[in-house]
Scaffold this active site. Sequence first.
Site, PDB file in Angstrom:
ATOM      1  N   LYS A 122       0.991  -1.018   0.144  1.00  0.00           N
ATOM      2  CA  LYS A 122      -0.140   0.034   0.087  1.00  0.00           C
ATOM      3  C   LYS A 122       0.987   1.352  -0.074  1.00  0.00           C
ATOM      4  CE  LYS A 122      -4.343  -1.633   1.606  1.00  0.00           C
ATOM      5  NZ  LYS A 122      -5.634  -1.801   2.504  1.00  0.00           N
ATOM      6  N   LYS A 204      -3.628 -10.143  -7.184  1.00  0.00           N
ATOM      7  CA  LYS A 204      -5.004 -10.281  -6.435  1.00  0.00           C
ATOM      8  C   LYS A 204      -6.211  -9.551  -7.217  1.00  0.00           C
ATOM      9  CE  LYS A 204      -5.921  -8.050  -2.698  1.00  0.00           C
ATOM     10  NZ  LYS A 204      -5.749  -7.605  -1.414  1.00  0.00           N
ATOM     11  N   LYS A 207     -10.728  -4.223  -5.952  1.00  0.00           N
ATOM     12  CA  LYS A 207     -11.617  -3.280  -6.334  1.00  0.00           C
ATOM     13  C   LYS A 207     -10.958  -1.908  -6.695  1.00  0.00           C
ATOM     14  CE  LYS A 207     -13.400  -2.763  -1.622  1.00  0.00           C
ATOM     15  NZ  LYS A 207     -13.409  -3.859  -0.803  1.00  0.00           N
TER      16      LYS A 207
END
Length: 342
Positions: A122, A204, A207
């Site tokens: 992230k 992965k 969204k």
Amino acid sequence: MPETQANPTPARKRILSGIQPTGTPTLGNYLGALRNWALLQDSYDCLYMVADLHALTVREEPAALRRHTRELAALLLAVGINPNEHVLFVQSHVPAHTELSWILACNTQFGELSRMTQFKDKSAKHPDNVNAGLFTYPVLMAADILIYNADLVPVGQDQTQHLEIARDIAGRFNGVYGPTFTLPEGYVPKAGAKIMSLGEPTKKMSKSDPNVNSFILMTDDKDTIVRKFKRAVTDSDGVVRFDAAEKPGVSNLMTIYAAFTGRSMQEIETEFAGRGYGDFKLAVAETTADALAPVQAEYARLLGDKAYVDGVLKDGAARAARLAGRTVRKVYRKVGLLQLEG
Ligand code: TYM
């Protein structure tokens, strides 16, 4: 005469899990976690949570976060979470989570948080906003779990490292202050623990992927689902065979099909032997659309009943807060925070 109970029912084990309200959940969220949340209700006492505080680690428009939080609660009800027998709530409505999080942060090492792969991923994705919340995210998640002494945490594979650190924190705390927290176990599904992107099947499904064709949203209609699966990246060998390393695209579609139909990889290989990818993709798409249709219908109905959804959340927060408050008082006492009588 002393009262006796012939067959006392043993207390059921407890489940806690959460999902962030960062947009509409994907097929990955559904197969990796939400479907199991619903199924496990028969055997466990469950607490399910919309993790709105975790969502703040990535900047989001405030009005959108509020809307997504209520919509996600409605979707969880549509998936089959039963708020009469179990507890559905929003994380920020139970302030004890953040209270425990601080205590746990003081019992967590900088080094172990630095090793979290999700923090590294992230931070790389949002280099302009590598905030301290992103770093201490797993501590809040540990608080979510430990505050209810959860025995089991149903999650997808990407959360297993966070679960491991929650166990480590619990074990360390128990070692220093005496038995306090239950060490939670993960519950990861056999098929569906990691659903991959349809566009880049080594990544992965997420969204937040900028390529909207790489994920199926739980609210996608049948035409969209068929179109996205038709475009899914496969390979040029034309054989439906499971080989995650050599054929990641086809293997991902097989995993999705297996998760919905309960068939083994071998059965799927036999079913599609001698048929092209076109047929196979259509079958995966139709199976997915058919499985999601009833959830979508119920979701649409619940979106029109805001008062009901809010009522569920209010009741859920009150029930969760009672349990969580008890743990925080115990922990405050154990670590030596002065508590006044009365
Ligand atoms: P979140 O919101 O990213 O995802 C919710 C659940 O969906 C699973 N998942 C997947 N499973 C399979 N394939 C995928 N492609 C896929 N993408 C997501 C996740 O593993 C997760 O189970 N930190 C958590 C939320 C959380 C939580 C908790 C979970 C907060 N507190 C306490 C458990 C216990 C998260 O960000 O999940």
